[in-house]
Design a protein around this motif. Sequence first.
Motif, short mmCIF file in Angstrom:
data_model
loop_
_atom_site.label_atom_id
_atom_site.label_comp_id
_atom_site.label_asym_id
_atom_site.label_seq_id
_atom_site.Cartn_x
_atom_site.Cartn_y
_atom_site.Cartn_z
N MET B 1 36.82 50.11 61.99
CA MET B 1 35.86 50.39 63.06
C MET B 1 34.46 49.98 62.63
N THR B 2 34.00 48.86 63.17
CA THR B 2 32.70 48.36 62.72
C THR B 2 31.79 48.04 63.89
N ILE B 3 32.31 47.23 64.84
CA ILE B 3 31.51 46.97 66.04
C ILE B 3 32.32 47.41 67.25
N SER B 4 31.67 47.40 68.40
CA SER B 4 32.29 47.85 69.64
C SER B 4 33.59 47.10 69.93
N LYS B 5 34.60 47.81 70.41
CA LYS B 5 35.90 47.18 70.70
C LYS B 5 35.75 46.09 71.75
N LYS B 6 34.92 46.34 72.76
CA LYS B 6 34.74 45.35 73.82
C LYS B 6 34.17 44.04 73.26
N ILE B 7 33.15 44.19 72.41
CA ILE B 7 32.51 42.99 71.86
C ILE B 7 33.49 42.27 70.93
N GLU B 8 34.23 43.05 70.15
CA GLU B 8 35.24 42.47 69.26
C GLU B 8 36.25 41.67 70.09
N ASP B 9 36.64 42.24 71.22
CA ASP B 9 37.61 41.61 72.10
C ASP B 9 37.04 40.30 72.67
N ILE B 10 35.79 40.33 73.10
CA ILE B 10 35.17 39.11 73.65
C ILE B 10 35.13 38.02 72.58
N ILE B 11 34.77 38.41 71.36
CA ILE B 11 34.70 37.42 70.29
C ILE B 11 36.08 36.80 70.05
N SER B 12 37.12 37.64 70.03
CA SER B 12 38.43 37.07 69.71
C SER B 12 38.96 36.21 70.85
N ARG B 13 38.66 36.58 72.10
CA ARG B 13 39.09 35.76 73.24
C ARG B 13 38.35 34.44 73.28
N ALA B 14 37.13 34.44 72.79
CA ALA B 14 36.30 33.23 72.85
C ALA B 14 36.67 32.27 71.73
N SER B 15 37.71 32.61 70.99
CA SER B 15 38.00 31.80 69.81
C SER B 15 38.34 30.36 70.19
N PHE B 16 38.96 30.16 71.37
CA PHE B 16 39.30 28.80 71.78
C PHE B 16 38.03 27.96 71.96
N ILE B 17 37.09 28.52 72.72
CA ILE B 17 35.84 27.78 72.97
C ILE B 17 35.09 27.56 71.66
N ARG B 18 35.07 28.62 70.82
CA ARG B 18 34.36 28.47 69.56
C ARG B 18 35.00 27.36 68.72
N LYS B 19 36.33 27.35 68.73
CA LYS B 19 37.06 26.33 67.98
C LYS B 19 36.68 24.95 68.51
N MET B 20 36.59 24.85 69.85
CA MET B 20 36.24 23.57 70.45
C MET B 20 34.87 23.12 69.99
N PHE B 21 33.91 24.07 69.97
CA PHE B 21 32.56 23.70 69.55
C PHE B 21 32.54 23.30 68.08
N GLU B 22 33.28 24.06 67.29
CA GLU B 22 33.31 23.74 65.86
C GLU B 22 33.93 22.36 65.63
N GLU B 23 35.02 22.10 66.35
CA GLU B 23 35.64 20.78 66.21
C GLU B 23 34.71 19.69 66.71
N GLY B 24 33.99 19.99 67.80
CA GLY B 24 33.04 19.03 68.34
C GLY B 24 31.96 18.69 67.32
N ALA B 25 31.42 19.73 66.69
CA ALA B 25 30.38 19.52 65.67
C ALA B 25 30.94 18.72 64.51
N GLN B 26 32.19 19.03 64.16
CA GLN B 26 32.83 18.31 63.05
C GLN B 26 33.04 16.83 63.41
N MET B 27 33.47 16.61 64.67
CA MET B 27 33.67 15.23 65.12
C MET B 27 32.37 14.45 65.08
#
Lengths: 393, 393
Positions: B1-27
């Motif tokens: 238990m460290t940060i709000s569950k809702k915020i944790e959930d948003i971060i984990s759901r956004a992993s696809f978009i984040r991955k896309m951005f990270e891959e974009g930056a890498q490309m």
Amino acid sequence: MTISKKIEDIISRASFIRKMFEEGAQMKAEYGPENVYDFSLGNPNLPPPEKFNEILRDTVDSCGLGDHCYMPNTGYPMVCGSVADYLAQEQKAPVTDKEVMMTCGASGALNVALKTILDPGDEVLTPAPCFVEYKFYADNHGGVLKTVPTKPDFQLDLDAMSAAINPNTKAVLINSPNNPTGQVYPEKDLLALGELLEKKGQEYNRTIYLISDEPYRKIVYDGVEVPSIFTSYKNSIIGTSYSKDISIPGERIGFIAVNPAATYKNDLISGMAVANRILGFVNAPALMQRVVACMQGLSVEISDYARKRDMLCEGLAGFGYDFIKPPGTFYLFPRSPIPDDIEFVNALKEQKILVVPGTGFDGPGHFRIAFCVDDEVIKNSMPGFKKAIEKYR
Amino acid sequence: MTISKKIEDIISRASFIRKMFEEGAQMKAEYGPENVYDFSLGNPNLPPPEKFNEILRDTVDSCGLGDHCYMPNTGYPMVCGSVADYLAQEQKAPVTDKEVMMTCGASGALNVALKTILDPGDEVLTPAPCFVEYKFYADNHGGVLKTVPTKPDFQLDLDAMSAAINPNTKAVLINSPNNPTGQVYPEKDLLALGELLEKKGQEYNRTIYLISDEPYRKIVYDGVEVPSIFTSYKNSIIGTSYSKDISIPGERIGFIAVNPAATYKNDLISGMAVANRILGFVNAPALMQRVVACMQGLSVEISDYARKRDMLCEGLAGFGYDFIKPPGTFYLFPRSPIPDDIEFVNALKEQKILVVPGTGFDGPGHFRIAFCVDDEVIKNSMPGFKKAIEKYR
């Protein structure tokens, strides 16, 4: 049923303050603004440091294509780095740009920090008297603000704090130098608070955060130093702004810094970037980010506030007012000569003096004088302060 | 238990978009930024109108003592008045400064509006596809966002809207010109929507607000006009910003306007001033308020976006992509040639083209191309778009 019940409730409870402002405006219209002594608002009256206008102009002149566009939600990395470099010295901790997020002032910072950590029903403890808006900030994000008494001199009462911490406590929110009391917490108390939070966190098996709201850090007198938060407790977060120390509250620029030693540092920073975005701040204003990056360590002429403080304290002490001479901020929080602070505030109003009752800060029996006003206002208000207290002798 | 569950959930759901951005930056790092065609972000690439820099400089030069200080939470009355004068013409309604509140962009405006009206469990309806953040905005304030299908051409489906309205509906949130579809709702549909809300409001004995999020109002093509919201329905609220039409999204400046005919106009405005304050915005950035007061009616060079749109549409149509040519915004929302839009977005990524899957906008089977990019990016991406669709022939 038209607007939210909570907002409706806030509006109706604020009717006293609104009435005061309306009456103040009416008094100024009737008697002339120079004959009404308005100490009600913490709106800094000193000009920004001389360098501010130069830096603002240079920043505007150097604006290129894209300089008003979106940047990362945490702010320009260069700006965060500049803040971090200064903070590392101030906090005696290895802060880097990765631990800093630029925000829309300290109010934005605190809302973002609370949104990031609070689950429904989580409690936030704060020493009282305290800034009146904290309870709304906690409530905005499903939390509950609980106030904890302080000692008679408004210093931390660690026994009371210890008794107040319970399994629902998620954070302790402190504000030193304090609005409304002007008090500054010494290092030994912050260290003891840190130890307490560490111990209670272990007892309840949860992280209890220490959030430090410190927009008045640079506004201190007589060589007082505001101790480092980051060396006092590892799971600490600073939320602050340039509103008061640079006199630019309308520009909404401040920052959050997470202790580089915090256990869940990366979760906090990722969470705060999300919270900043979804609460609608998105990012701190671009231009002012770049301006404050060049203003690190600068502040308004503190000796001007010191002079106002001394004038006010000397005058009021002579009339028999009882108060702690504030080591920081531009607030004085005298004891009301009668238990009912609202009645006394009304008595001051009869003298055309506008101040805020302590009840509004969870500090009944006191009243707050914001002395960020022209010297003349202080000087000319003195006979009124004298008459008001004499009424109750 | 460290940060709000809702915020944790948003971060984990956004992993696809984040991955896309990270891959974009890498490309971009790997192949050079000029060889990666990044259509993923709605960050305007046109410079602000020429007059902007001049007005910004003049505003800075004329800054006096107090010009960076707090002002009323609703904004400088002079600025609200300037916005109101322009709005009165645009909306064909007698808007005054009293119905306008300056905000930290449209995201700030929408959060403030929702905070003001939502009680726990209240529902906000929005036509899908829609801006992905709306659900967070509603949830921030205890509400629930429900999406309502649109017609195949992304126009309002009033039967679906009628079926979706229920006793918990507090607001309908529309966005025309629409992100991500680029669609613009005609006047007759807005009038019909207004009638529907009036009727349903009477049926359920509650006010159902129409909130119009319209930062793309000025970015329209081929003589298209965005109809007035205020003449379509009386209990309507506009939340918008200068981010897209003046290309200053990083400066966080926009406004809320309440229909002067709204039943509870004064409650709404008082409530919004409170919400703006307690959410931590406090006020819109002071300097930019004064700047946009002088920019009423101005916009970036829309013909530049029109040229980009035409280049893109012509190219994609030639390769067999299926889409509505967008009458507004700088987004194109083509149908994915295969049902799985995420797979197709990955196929485009193989061609070094970055776009956002429609699934992220509640518009599965599509993808969003943000064409606020250099003409060269569009031109050079064409072979990749061709190859990607050919893969599925």
